[in-house]
Design a protein around this motif. Structure first.
Motif, short mmCIF file in Angstrom:
data_model
loop_
_atom_site.label_atom_id
_atom_site.label_comp_id
_atom_site.label_asym_id
_atom_site.label_seq_id
_atom_site.Cartn_x
_atom_site.Cartn_y
_atom_site.Cartn_z
N ASP A 167 -25.18 -0.65 -44.78
CA ASP A 167 -24.07 -0.05 -45.53
C ASP A 167 -24.15 1.46 -45.55
N CYS A 168 -25.36 2.00 -45.55
CA CYS A 168 -25.52 3.45 -45.62
C CYS A 168 -24.92 4.13 -44.40
N ALA A 169 -24.96 3.45 -43.25
CA ALA A 169 -24.49 4.05 -41.99
C ALA A 169 -23.00 4.30 -41.98
N ARG A 170 -22.26 3.80 -42.98
CA ARG A 170 -20.84 4.10 -43.08
C ARG A 170 -20.62 5.58 -43.40
N GLN A 171 -21.63 6.21 -43.97
CA GLN A 171 -21.56 7.62 -44.27
C GLN A 171 -22.20 8.41 -43.13
N GLU A 172 -21.79 9.67 -42.96
CA GLU A 172 -22.30 10.48 -41.87
C GLU A 172 -23.43 11.36 -42.36
N ARG A 198 -31.04 8.61 -47.10
CA ARG A 198 -30.38 9.76 -46.45
C ARG A 198 -31.36 10.93 -46.29
N CYS A 203 -29.04 4.55 -50.83
CA CYS A 203 -28.66 5.38 -49.69
C CYS A 203 -29.04 6.84 -49.87
N TRP A 242 -31.23 4.85 -40.65
CA TRP A 242 -29.88 4.98 -41.20
C TRP A 242 -28.99 3.87 -40.65
N ARG A 243 -29.14 2.66 -41.20
CA ARG A 243 -28.37 1.50 -40.77
C ARG A 243 -27.77 0.80 -41.97
#
Length: 241
Positions: free
Chosen positions: A232-237, A210, A206, A229-230
């Motif tokens: 598991d990584c998309a859980r972060q902003e 990012r 990520c 940005w999809r």
């Protein structure tokens, strides 16, 4: 009589030692290569072939290369010289076969890896090319040449698919791989490669993704950031989102 035989044996041993030492000297002194007697040429033969490879016209290079490989078949460098000689003689199939064997034996040597990566790119064998480029990225060898080939493979639809498939695997080579792709590929090609890798089940770093997605946002490419940005990584902003 025995004394004569004894001195003959000593003389023969001295000749062998001298030949071997001259051959070893060719490691650091290529000019010594021509002084090495034919039967003792190993390193010297390699140096002579390297000198021939640097010339536009090099007579009998293929026969010399075949002789070198016959004497010392294991070093990948010898096989690569044989491939160069075969290519000059128009023996394309023979050259490709030698390059493939050289790459398998000397995966840490950039020369064979670059040759196979380029051959795969030209022939449309993108998976083989992608694997060799991943090995080059992992070893950090031949950075400029590797980046040129990475850019070329990313410009092809089949190349992007091969890279996406490659990213579904695991290994230390993945640590900075997306960063390298980001440095050489077009934005659209890069985003498509990352998106395809995710669709194929790849687990991506990520932190690397990012930096790519935030760069897209900074460039005003919300569409590319969204497809990148999809998962598991998309859980972060993202910064700037």
């Amino acid at each position: 009589m025995w004394r004569a035989i004894y001195f003959l044996v000593l003389a023969a041993l001295a000749a062998v030692v001298t030949g071997v030492q001259l051959d070893r000297q060719a490691y650091g002194d290529p000019q010594a290569a021509s002084l090495v007697p034919g039967p003792f040429r190993g390193v010297a033969q390699q140096r002579l072939l390297e000198a021939s490879a640097a010339q536009d016209q090099a007579p009998a290079m293929l026969s010399q290369a075949r002789d070198l490989v016959g004497k010392r078949p294991l070093p990948a460098r010898h096989l690569l010289l044989f491939a160069q000689a075969a290519e000059r003689e128009g023996e394309r199939d023979l050259a490709i076969a030698a390059i493939e064997v050289a790459a398998a034996r000397g995966w840490r040597e950039p020369g064979p890896q670059l040759a196979v990566a380029q051959a795969g790119l030209l022939s449309g064998n993108y998976p083989a090319s992608a694997q060799r480029l991943a090995a080059l990225v992992a070893t950090g060898a031949a950075t400029e040449e590797t980046d040129l080939l990475l850019a070329a493979i990313m410009a092809e639809q089949g190349g992007r698919e091969a890279l996406a498939d490659l990213l579904t695997g695991e290994g230390a080579w993945k640590r900075y791989f997306i960063q390298r792709l980001a440095a050489v590929g077009g934005d659209g090609d890069l985003a498509e490669t990352i998106a395809m890798a995710r669709d194929r089940g790849a687990v991506l770093d990520c932190a690397q993704v990012r930096s790519v997605a935030e760069r897209f946002l900074a460039e005003g490419r919300q569409d590319l950031a969204d497809i990148t940005w999809r998962g598991d990584c998309a859980r972060q902003e993202l910064a700037g989102a």
